[in-house]
Scaffold this active site. Structure first.
Site, PDB file in Angstrom:
ATOM      1  N   HIS A 144     -18.063  13.183   1.476  1.00 39.86           N
ATOM      2  CA  HIS A 144     -17.935  14.625   1.647  1.00 39.86           C
ATOM      3  C   HIS A 144     -17.797  15.294   0.287  1.00 39.86           C
ATOM      4  O   HIS A 144     -17.099  14.791  -0.595  1.00 39.86           O
ATOM      5  CB  HIS A 144     -16.715  14.969   2.508  1.00 39.86           C
TER       6      HIS A 144
ATOM      7  N   ASP B 257     -16.044   6.476   2.284  1.00 34.57           N
ATOM      8  CA  ASP B 257     -16.619   6.842   3.576  1.00 34.57           C
ATOM      9  C   ASP B 257     -18.135   7.016   3.545  1.00 34.57           C
ATOM     10  O   ASP B 257     -18.735   7.356   4.564  1.00 34.57           O
ATOM     11  CB  ASP B 257     -15.946   8.096   4.151  1.00 34.57           C
TER      12      ASP B 257
ATOM     13  N   ASP C  67     -16.945  10.183  -2.819  1.00 33.79           N
ATOM     14  CA  ASP C  67     -16.650  10.354  -1.399  1.00 33.79           C
ATOM     15  C   ASP C  67     -17.891  10.911  -0.691  1.00 33.79           C
ATOM     16  O   ASP C  67     -18.679  11.648  -1.300  1.00 33.79           O
ATOM     17  CB  ASP C  67     -15.488  11.330  -1.252  1.00 33.79           C
TER      18      ASP C  67
ATOM     19  N   HIS D 273     -10.622  18.275  -0.914  1.00 34.58           N
ATOM     20  CA  HIS D 273     -11.028  19.498  -0.199  1.00 34.58           C
ATOM     21  C   HIS D 273     -10.055  20.661  -0.395  1.00 34.58           C
ATOM     22  O   HIS D 273     -10.414  21.814  -0.118  1.00 34.58           O
ATOM     23  CB  HIS D 273     -11.148  19.232   1.304  1.00 34.58           C
TER      24      HIS D 273
END
Length: 309
Positions: free
Chosen positions: A165, A247, A163, A126
């Site tokens: 996200h 995740d 991931d 991120h």
């Protein structure tokens, strides 16, 4: 297959707080799994310290300097309103993350290992050029990709990110660079709100596969096989870097996808097939998210077993 693991005790010393999901316990979980008899063939190295010059392959010098200046001698400092926190040990931890990812590239390029897994934290995908966010301070996967271009003279490097996200920071770093490819499967809608299928990059070098909440094995595999893997093959990378977040596992408390351990085996083997075909099997995998201890353990085990062949 020879799989090399980079890790370091400094990565336990990034301490965002007892209630924070990105805790040192995550790394204990990963290393406990990899210490079992099933993984006896792994080779291990201490992650070296990264450098500010490596960080600046992706991040603005002013941002790198600010992070260094904010690193506290004690207590904690919030970098983005609370989610992304530095403690007294955070600077060394994030520099070990950078060092591991770049040393992993060096190792596979030198033929010292077929592939590498970086068991480091905090995660990085991120982090943008001038901004820490989403638990991430510096973007080690993106840094490693540009390190491969500049130090090893590669022409094309790809990062694939599973991931849950979207890796907005990696996409930002690669968007205007046709020699870099970013492919992501991720839940949508979900933090950070980026990752639309309409975001293509300057040379069709960005491929996003947004997946709905509740997505399970069948849809994940169908969409990856139809949308991301063909574009990755068409890009013809000289090196493949994986942002390995766990995740999207059905047990993870921070999202709503329903992947199983075996999906991480499957996607890893699919990516290995591309690497075997196009870049002599060279893969560097970097740990990203995963916040259920059981899901993180199972996903990591499946992923690293696949890397070991």
């Amino acid at each position: 297959m020879t799989t090399l693991v980079f890790t370091h005790q400094d990565c336990f010393k990034h301490d965002p707080g007892s209630s924070h999901p990105e805790s040192p316990a995550r790394l204990h979980t990963v290393l406990d799994v990899l210490a079992s008899a099933d993984f006896a063939a792994l080779r291990w190295r201490d992650a070296p310290m990264g450098t500010r010059m490596q960080a600046m392959l992706v991040h603005d010098q002013a941002f790198v300097d600010t992070v260094a200046e904010l690193a506290p001698a004690s207590g904690r400092v919030a970098l983005d309103g609370g989610d992304t926190v530095m403690s007294a040990g955070s600077w060394n931890a994030v520099m070990r993350c950078i060092g591991a990812a770049c040393a992993g590239v060096d190792a596979v390029m030198a033929g010292e290992a077929d592939n590498v897994f970086c068991a480091t934290r905090p995660c990085g995908h991120h982090a943008e050029s001038d901004r820490a966010m989403g638990f991430c301070i510096f973007n080690q996967a993106a840094i490693a990709a540009i390190h491969a271009l500049q130090v090893h003279g590669l022409e094309r490097v790809a990062v694939v990110d599973f991931d849950v996200h979207h890796g907005n920071g990696t996409q930002e770093a690669f968007y205007a660079r046709p020699e870099l490819f970013y492919g992501s499967s991720h839940q949508s809608p979900l933090y950070p709100g980026t990752g639309s299928a309409s975001e293509h990059g300057v040379a069709d070098n960005i491929v996003n596969v947004p997946l709905p909440p509740g997505c399970g094995s069948r849809l994940f595999r169908e969409r990856m096989a139809a949308e991301l893997l063909p574009k990755l093959r068409a890009f013809r990378p000289d090196l493949l870097i994986i942002s390995a977040g766990f995740d999207a596992h059905r047990l993870d408390p921070l999202a709503g996808m329903n992947l199983e351990d075996d999906d991480y085996r499957w996607v890893t083997e699919e990516l290995m097939a591309v690497a075997d075909e196009l870049c002599a099997g060279r893969i560097v995998s970097v740990l990203e998210g995963g916040y259920s201890a059981e899901g993180l353990a199972g996903g990591t085990a499946a992923h690293v077993k696949a890397l070991m062949g």
